[in-house]
Design a protein around this motif. Structure first.
Motif, mmCIF file in Angstrom:
data_model
loop_
_atom_site.group_PDB
_atom_site.id
_atom_site.type_symbol
_atom_site.label_atom_id
_atom_site.label_comp_id
_atom_site.label_asym_id
_atom_site.label_seq_id
_atom_site.Cartn_x
_atom_site.Cartn_y
_atom_site.Cartn_z
ATOM 1 N N ALA A 4 -44.703 2.898 -21.339
ATOM 2 C CA ALA A 4 -44.739 1.502 -20.865
ATOM 3 C C ALA A 4 -43.959 0.646 -21.865
ATOM 4 N N ILE A 5 -42.961 -0.079 -21.359
ATOM 5 C CA ILE A 5 -42.263 -1.047 -22.212
ATOM 6 C C ILE A 5 -42.898 -2.401 -21.932
ATOM 7 N N VAL A 6 -43.379 -3.035 -22.981
ATOM 8 C CA VAL A 6 -44.030 -4.338 -22.816
ATOM 9 C C VAL A 6 -43.161 -5.381 -23.497
ATOM 10 N N SER A 7 -42.675 -6.322 -22.706
ATOM 11 C CA SER A 7 -41.782 -7.358 -23.204
ATOM 12 C C SER A 7 -42.460 -8.701 -22.915
ATOM 13 N N PRO A 8 -43.219 -9.233 -23.860
ATOM 14 C CA PRO A 8 -44.089 -10.381 -23.559
ATOM 15 C C PRO A 8 -43.367 -11.579 -22.934
ATOM 16 N N ASP A 9 -43.878 -12.025 -21.827
ATOM 17 C CA ASP A 9 -43.478 -13.260 -21.144
ATOM 18 C C ASP A 9 -42.115 -13.234 -20.460
ATOM 19 N N LEU A 45 -44.026 0.850 -25.891
ATOM 20 C CA LEU A 45 -42.930 0.247 -26.665
ATOM 21 C C LEU A 45 -43.060 -1.260 -26.513
ATOM 22 N N LEU A 46 -43.253 -1.930 -27.618
ATOM 23 C CA LEU A 46 -43.452 -3.377 -27.591
ATOM 24 C C LEU A 46 -42.154 -4.039 -28.033
ATOM 25 N N SER A 47 -41.557 -4.811 -27.127
ATOM 26 C CA SER A 47 -40.245 -5.404 -27.401
ATOM 27 C C SER A 47 -40.438 -6.871 -27.802
ATOM 28 N N LEU A 48 -40.144 -7.204 -29.058
ATOM 29 C CA LEU A 48 -40.426 -8.563 -29.558
ATOM 30 C C LEU A 48 -39.145 -9.214 -30.072
ATOM 31 N N TYR A 49 -38.878 -10.428 -29.590
ATOM 32 C CA TYR A 49 -37.624 -11.084 -29.977
ATOM 33 C C TYR A 49 -37.824 -12.281 -30.910
ATOM 34 N N SER A 50 -39.067 -12.695 -31.130
ATOM 35 C CA SER A 50 -39.283 -13.906 -31.928
ATOM 36 C C SER A 50 -40.271 -13.632 -33.060
ATOM 37 N N THR A 51 -40.011 -14.215 -34.229
ATOM 38 C CA THR A 51 -40.944 -14.069 -35.350
ATOM 39 C C THR A 51 -42.330 -14.578 -34.952
#
Ligand code: SF4
Length: 431
Positions: A4-9, A45-51
């Protein structure tokens, strides 16, 4: 194996690219924006783009409640020690994760995999990342992509990686390198056709700064024009935009192409009206070049949006006034204002760490005309510049209570976010 790829919001482009690679490698992949439920998968897999994601309680709870391994990727992977310090996750996939993700899923955590970080006893083990191949399969596109809007576009696609700039607040050159690696037009068009088939109506081009497509020692004007023309043929010109152009890598011919093959806007990172601050930011341009590029675009019939940064370390009130003057003089069509956010591992983050809070506009109390609003100096400049820009645009906006409150809310929110990021940075300050 179920992944599962989780890309918040929001569905980031990177999460869709990784999804496509894993799908074609035979994994059973799903992509979700939802962090309120644990997905049914063997690995997440947690995809995070912001601090700020690292401080978001929903994401922190999500990570700690997962009983399956969680690996974090995306722009936050540039500072893996902070990710592993803040989130209860098993590994970080550093930088361009296409190849290391596959290796990690196939072989499990190991020091032999390039570009990962993980805890071993009380230490953090980190291996050097390597650039990924620029060619890849079609992305994994979710069914509801047509409902997504990122500044008006359903998706930002990548035409190339890297940037030759060195802006101190930006992580692109370090993340993707300073050598430009461009995708072929054929691959880009195939991808856009697939996005269109899946419901995408508006596309924006990302990838550092758009006009660097096929850059080799100098800007490749023909390749850039051919690219825009090819994308417009699929999407229709009104549905294509090219945000993020550097003012020193654009010319009349390219601006005419932007006019003819896109919705007709450029987005320049002007940042400041002060040459001193532009130098501190390592922008590589001065105010004169900024104004020239704005006027050139206007002469070519292209609308110009400018983005500005306030509250950079050592920005004085006189520097700030020069930014206001530039906005007043140039009649921009739209303006975006940000408070300087010190993304970890950037030159700006080093500057912020060297600046005492008592001299950092992000913390200093504003004592000027907005004193009653109890703002910091950065918030006051952000608020003031947003109001100022509304009145100086090519088509001025009427200043209603609603607009005033929206600008104030935005300034306060940005101020609070940047203070939180700065606090995180200070917590992990290298001794
Ligand atoms: S030109 Fe744009 S992408 Fe390149 S370093 Fe500067 S801000 Fe980053």
């Amino acid at each position: 194996m179920k992944i599962a790829i989780v890309s918040p919001d929001l569905y980031t482009y990177g999460s869709m690219v990784i999804g496509g690679i894993l799908r074609d490698a035979g994994f059973d992949v799903t992509l979700t924006k939802n962090v309120d439920a644990t997905p049914n998968a063997d690995i997440i897999l947690l995809s995070l783009y912001s601090t700020l994601h690292l401080l978001d309680n929903r994401i922190r709870d999500f990570a700690s409640q997962c009983s399956k391994p969680v690996y974090v990727g995306g722009p936050v992977s540039a500072y893996p020690d902070i990710v592993l310090g803040e989130l209860d996750v098993d590994a970080v996939i550093i930088g361009e994760g296409e190849e290391s993700t596959l290796e990690l899923l196939n072989n499990g955590i190991s020091e032999d995999i390039s570009g990962i970080a993980f805890r071993s006893d009380d230490e953090i083990v980190q291996t050097e990342p390597e650039p990924a191949k620029i060619e890849r399969p079609l992305p994994l596109i979710p069914d509801d992509i047509e409902n997504q809007s990122i500044r008006g576009a359903n998706v930002y696609i990548e035409t190339h990686r890297g940037c030759i700039g060195a802006c101190g607040f930006c992580q692109v050159p370090k993340f993707f390198g300073t050598r430009i690696r461009s995708r072929s037009i054929e691959d880009i068009v195939l991808e856009i056709e697939e996005f269109k088939r899946c419901g995408v109506r508006r596309i924006a081009i990302s990838g550092g700064t758009s006009s660097l497509y096929q850059y080799k020692k100098s800007v490749n004007v023909n390749a850039f024009i051919e690219l825009l023309q090819a994308i417009a043929e699929v999407m229709g010109k009104r549905n294509v935009s090219v945000p993020d152009i550097r003012v020193d890598y654009v010319n009349e011919e390219m601006l005419h192409a932007i006019h003819d093959f896109t919705m007709g806007w450029v987005y320049y990172g002007i940042e400041s009206g002060s040459d001193k601050i532009l130098k501190t930011m390592r922008k590589g341009v001065n105010s004169e070049k900024n104004v020239y590029a704005i006027e050139l675009a206007q002469q070519c019939g292209v609308k110009v949006a400018g983005s500005f940064i306030v509250g950079y370390p050592k920005e004085t009130i006189d520097d700030y006034q020069l930014t206001k003057d530039l906005i007043e003089d140039t009649f921009l069509d739209d303006v975006f204002v940000s408070i300087a956010e010190p993304i970890p591992e950037t030159n700006l983050s080093d500057l912020v760490l060297k600046t005492d809070d008592s001299e950092n506009p992000t913390f200093v109390k504003h004592e000027g005309e907005y004193k009653a609003l109890k703002l910091t100096e950065s918030e006051a400049r952000c608020f003031d510049l947003e109001l100022h820009a509304q009145m100086c645009r090519s088509v001025p906006n009427v200043l209603t209570d609603q607009l005033y409150n929206a600008c104030l809310f935005d300034a306060r929110q940005q101020g609070s976010d940047v203070r939180a990021v700065t606090g995180l940075l200070q917590k992990y300050r290298r001794k």
